[in-house]
Design a protein around this motif. Structure first.
Motif, PDB file in Angstrom:
ATOM      1  N   THR A   1     -17.067 -28.292  40.110  1.00 21.76           N
ATOM      2  CA  THR A   1     -16.612 -28.448  41.490  1.00 21.76           C
ATOM      3  C   THR A   1     -15.604 -29.591  41.542  1.00 21.76           C
ATOM      4  O   THR A   1     -15.181 -30.097  40.497  1.00 21.76           O
ATOM      5  N   GLN A   2     -15.227 -29.997  42.747  1.00 21.32           N
ATOM      6  CA  GLN A   2     -14.252 -31.058  42.957  1.00 21.32           C
ATOM      7  C   GLN A   2     -12.897 -30.710  42.355  1.00 21.32           C
ATOM      8  O   GLN A   2     -12.238 -31.548  41.731  1.00 21.32           O
ATOM      9  N   SER A   3     -12.482 -29.466  42.510  1.00 24.86           N
ATOM     10  CA  SER A   3     -11.174 -29.026  42.044  1.00 24.86           C
ATOM     11  C   SER A   3     -10.660 -27.926  42.958  1.00 24.86           C
ATOM     12  O   SER A   3     -11.436 -27.085  43.426  1.00 24.86           O
ATOM     13  N   GLY A   4      -9.367 -27.955  43.218  1.00 22.75           N
ATOM     14  CA  GLY A   4      -8.755 -26.924  44.038  1.00 22.75           C
ATOM     15  C   GLY A   4      -7.289 -26.748  43.695  1.00 22.75           C
ATOM     16  O   GLY A   4      -6.746 -27.443  42.838  1.00 22.75           O
ATOM     17  N   PHE A   5      -6.647 -25.798  44.379  1.00 18.65           N
ATOM     18  CA  PHE A   5      -5.217 -25.559  44.180  1.00 18.65           C
ATOM     19  C   PHE A   5      -4.686 -24.903  45.451  1.00 18.65           C
ATOM     20  O   PHE A   5      -5.022 -23.752  45.756  1.00 18.65           O
TER      21      PHE A   5
ATOM     22  N   PRO B   1      -4.166 -26.823  28.814  1.00 18.32           N
ATOM     23  CA  PRO B   1      -4.236 -25.427  29.257  1.00 18.32           C
ATOM     24  C   PRO B   1      -5.324 -25.259  30.308  1.00 18.32           C
ATOM     25  O   PRO B   1      -6.410 -25.831  30.192  1.00 18.32           O
ATOM     26  N   ASN B   2      -5.020 -24.495  31.341  1.00 17.25           N
ATOM     27  CA  ASN B   2      -5.965 -24.258  32.425  1.00 17.25           C
ATOM     28  C   ASN B   2      -6.805 -23.034  32.080  1.00 17.25           C
ATOM     29  O   ASN B   2      -6.361 -21.896  32.222  1.00 17.25           O
ATOM     30  N   LEU B   3      -8.014 -23.261  31.594  1.00 20.99           N
ATOM     31  CA  LEU B   3      -8.897 -22.169  31.189  1.00 20.99           C
ATOM     32  C   LEU B   3      -9.637 -21.664  32.424  1.00 20.99           C
ATOM     33  O   LEU B   3     -10.311 -22.431  33.111  1.00 20.99           O
ATOM     34  N   HIS B   4      -9.499 -20.389  32.687  1.00 25.65           N
ATOM     35  CA  HIS B   4      -9.921 -19.852  33.972  1.00 25.65           C
ATOM     36  C   HIS B   4     -11.370 -19.359  33.961  1.00 25.65           C
ATOM     37  O   HIS B   4     -11.834 -18.736  33.001  1.00 25.65           O
TER      38      HIS B   4
ATOM     39  N   TYR C   1     -11.836 -35.619  43.241  1.00 20.33           N
ATOM     40  CA  TYR C   1     -11.198 -34.344  43.541  1.00 20.33           C
ATOM     41  C   TYR C   1      -9.883 -34.195  42.782  1.00 20.33           C
ATOM     42  O   TYR C   1      -9.077 -35.125  42.698  1.00 20.33           O
ATOM     43  N   SER C   2      -9.673 -33.010  42.226  1.00 21.16           N
ATOM     44  CA  SER C   2      -8.428 -32.682  41.524  1.00 21.16           C
ATOM     45  C   SER C   2      -7.670 -31.636  42.329  1.00 21.16           C
ATOM     46  O   SER C   2      -8.103 -30.489  42.420  1.00 21.16           O
ATOM     47  N   PRO C   3      -6.515 -32.007  42.918  1.00 21.37           N
ATOM     48  CA  PRO C   3      -5.729 -31.029  43.667  1.00 21.37           C
ATOM     49  C   PRO C   3      -4.915 -30.097  42.776  1.00 21.37           C
ATOM     50  O   PRO C   3      -4.390 -29.097  43.244  1.00 21.37           O
ATOM     51  N   SER C   4      -4.790 -30.452  41.484  1.00 25.22           N
ATOM     52  CA  SER C   4      -4.088 -29.608  40.513  1.00 25.22           C
ATOM     53  C   SER C   4      -4.321 -30.185  39.133  1.00 25.22           C
ATOM     54  O   SER C   4      -4.656 -31.367  38.977  1.00 25.22           O
ATOM     55  N   VAL C   5      -4.125 -29.359  38.115  1.00 24.35           N
ATOM     56  CA  VAL C   5      -4.194 -29.865  36.738  1.00 24.35           C
ATOM     57  C   VAL C   5      -3.089 -30.895  36.530  1.00 24.35           C
ATOM     58  O   VAL C   5      -3.271 -31.909  35.843  1.00 24.35           O
ATOM     59  N   GLN C   6      -1.923 -30.654  37.128  1.00 21.88           N
ATOM     60  CA  GLN C   6      -0.800 -31.570  36.981  1.00 21.88           C
ATOM     61  C   GLN C   6      -1.161 -32.978  37.465  1.00 21.88           C
ATOM     62  O   GLN C   6      -0.864 -33.979  36.799  1.00 21.88           O
ATOM     63  N   TYR C   7      -1.788 -33.042  38.638  1.00 22.81           N
ATOM     64  CA  TYR C   7      -2.149 -34.346  39.214  1.00 22.81           C
ATOM     65  C   TYR C   7      -3.155 -35.068  38.321  1.00 22.81           C
ATOM     66  O   TYR C   7      -3.019 -36.265  38.039  1.00 22.81           O
TER      67      TYR C   7
ATOM     68  N   ARG D   1     -13.212 -24.642  42.969  1.00 24.70           N
ATOM     69  CA  ARG D   1     -13.068 -23.859  41.748  1.00 24.70           C
ATOM     70  C   ARG D   1     -13.585 -24.669  40.572  1.00 24.70           C
ATOM     71  O   ARG D   1     -13.770 -25.895  40.652  1.00 24.70           O
ATOM     72  N   ILE D   2     -13.806 -23.992  39.455  1.00 29.58           N
ATOM     73  CA  ILE D   2     -14.112 -24.662  38.193  1.00 29.58           C
ATOM     74  C   ILE D   2     -12.803 -25.127  37.569  1.00 29.58           C
ATOM     75  O   ILE D   2     -11.812 -24.398  37.556  1.00 29.58           O
ATOM     76  N   LEU D   3     -12.802 -26.347  37.059  1.00 29.22           N
ATOM     77  CA  LEU D   3     -11.647 -26.858  36.321  1.00 29.22           C
ATOM     78  C   LEU D   3     -12.070 -27.068  34.870  1.00 29.22           C
ATOM     79  O   LEU D   3     -12.988 -27.838  34.586  1.00 29.22           O
ATOM     80  N   ALA D   4     -11.413 -26.359  33.954  1.00 27.20           N
ATOM     81  CA  ALA D   4     -11.756 -26.439  32.534  1.00 27.20           C
ATOM     82  C   ALA D   4     -10.495 -26.445  31.704  1.00 27.20           C
ATOM     83  O   ALA D   4      -9.505 -25.786  32.039  1.00 27.20           O
ATOM     84  N   THR D   5     -10.531 -27.211  30.604  1.00 21.79           N
ATOM     85  CA  THR D   5      -9.378 -27.263  29.713  1.00 21.79           C
ATOM     86  C   THR D   5      -9.829 -27.644  28.315  1.00 21.79           C
ATOM     87  O   THR D   5     -10.902 -28.234  28.125  1.00 21.79           O
ATOM     88  N   GLU D   6      -9.031 -27.267  27.345  1.00 22.41           N
ATOM     89  CA  GLU D   6      -9.195 -27.746  25.964  1.00 22.41           C
ATOM     90  C   GLU D   6      -7.948 -28.554  25.651  1.00 22.41           C
ATOM     91  O   GLU D   6      -6.951 -28.023  25.191  1.00 22.41           O
TER      92      GLU D   6
END
Length: 313
Positions: free
Chosen positions: A165-169, A267-270, A237-243, A186-191
């Motif tokens: 949690t604590q992620s959106g776009f 990478p934004n793993l969905h 909170y993450s408003p984007s992967v970029q931020y 949304r889920i925020l996941a990355t490698e």
């Protein structure tokens, strides 16, 4: 990557060449008198920039340092390291050896990836000689020139992190091909892959403390992870992967002053919400942020580099 001393003129043409040895795998064990043991596994790559153009244009191999010699040197130097050392220190040792031992070598580039073997605990106690393999790798690249100029970079490859949690776009550009809905949940996941360059420019400017680079690596890794997740209770909170990427890189530069630049690839793993519907019934089962379909193909790719104004990328 072309270096200034990597180009010569041969028969009226610019000529670049280098040779080396890749995927030299070596493991080292250090044993203390109290029974505690330490273990590392390294995958070493060596590249020499040298004055051996004659081997290419006139069948003269006299100035070639054989790649088999490079492989054997890795094992021999690992044996010589009687005291535990970091992967960066070992890369510096190799680069210094090849550049200073051969008059025809002008520059040595050493790249090493260290597997993350971690000490296990049994019944709450750290095991003296037991280790388990983590997922990410600790990497380094060292460039050492005959002039004494040194460049050291370190990094992390394959660091997988996820928060549920604590992620959106939201409020992204839309056109006729845009189908993605806006969301604040949304889920925020990355490698992620991260690399950073140190401001050191010579052997003499590096702190002489044992495993200094290992400590710095762990500090940077903690900063990246802590910034990604936020405080343990409420998170961030993450408003984007970029931020989030920018905040992670900024925190590294603000806290670790010996680092001049940071590059992150995330990478934004969905994880897509799973909803079951048909043409006649659009909501047979509607899952609300609890059941997801994991997918990493295709995935978003976000990458950026942040450096100090005085830094040379």
């Amino acid at each position: 990557m072309a270096l200034d001393d990597d180009v010569v003129v041969v028969n009226g043409l610019n000529f670049e060449q280098r040779h080396g040895k890749e995927r030299v795998r070596v493991a080292r064990v250090w044993r203390n008198q109290d029974g505690r043991q330490f273990f590392v596994e390294w995958n070493v790559g060596i590249s020499l920039l040298s004055d051996c153009a004659a081997a290419y244009v006139s069948d003269d191999n006299s100035d070639i340092v054989a790649t088999d010699t490079m492989k054997n040197t890795v094992y021999a130097k690992a044996k010589e390291c009687s005291d535990q050392l970091s992967v960066e220190d070992f890369a510096i040792l190799l680069a210094k050896h090849f550049t200073l031992s051969y008059k025809q070598v002008t520059t040595t580039i050493v790249k090493i990836a260290e597997k993350s073997w971690e000490r296990v605990s049994v019944n709450g106690q750290p095991h003296n000689h037991g280790f388990k393999l983590g997922s990410e790798k600790h990497t380094t690249e060292v460039i050492f020139k005959k002039s004494g100029v040194l460049q050291v970079s370190s990094g992390i490859e394959g660091l997988s992190v996820l928060k549920t949690t604590q992620s959106g776009f939201e409020r992204f550009h839309r056109d006729r091909y845009t189908a993605l809905p806006e969301t604040r949940e949304r889920i925020l996941a990355t490698e992620m892959s991260a690399s950073w360059r140190y401001s050191f420019d010579s052997l003499y400017s590096i702190p002489k403390r044992q495993c200094y680079f290992t400590e710095t690596y762990l500090d940077v890794k903690k900063l990246l992870v802590d910034t990604f997740f936020g405080p343990p209770k409420e998170g961030v909170y993450s408003p984007s992967v970029q931020y989030t990427l920018y905040e992670m890189a900024k925190n590294v530069l603000s806290r670790v002053h010996v680092i001049s630049s940071v590059r992150l690839k995330m990478p934004n793993l969905h994880f897509l919400p799973a909803n079951i519907s048909t043409k006649d019934n659009r909501s047979i089962v509607k899952f609300e942020h609890d059941v997801y379909v994991p997918t990493d193909e295709p995935h978003g790719s976000i990458e950026a580099c942040l450096s100090r104004l005085s830094s040379k990328l």
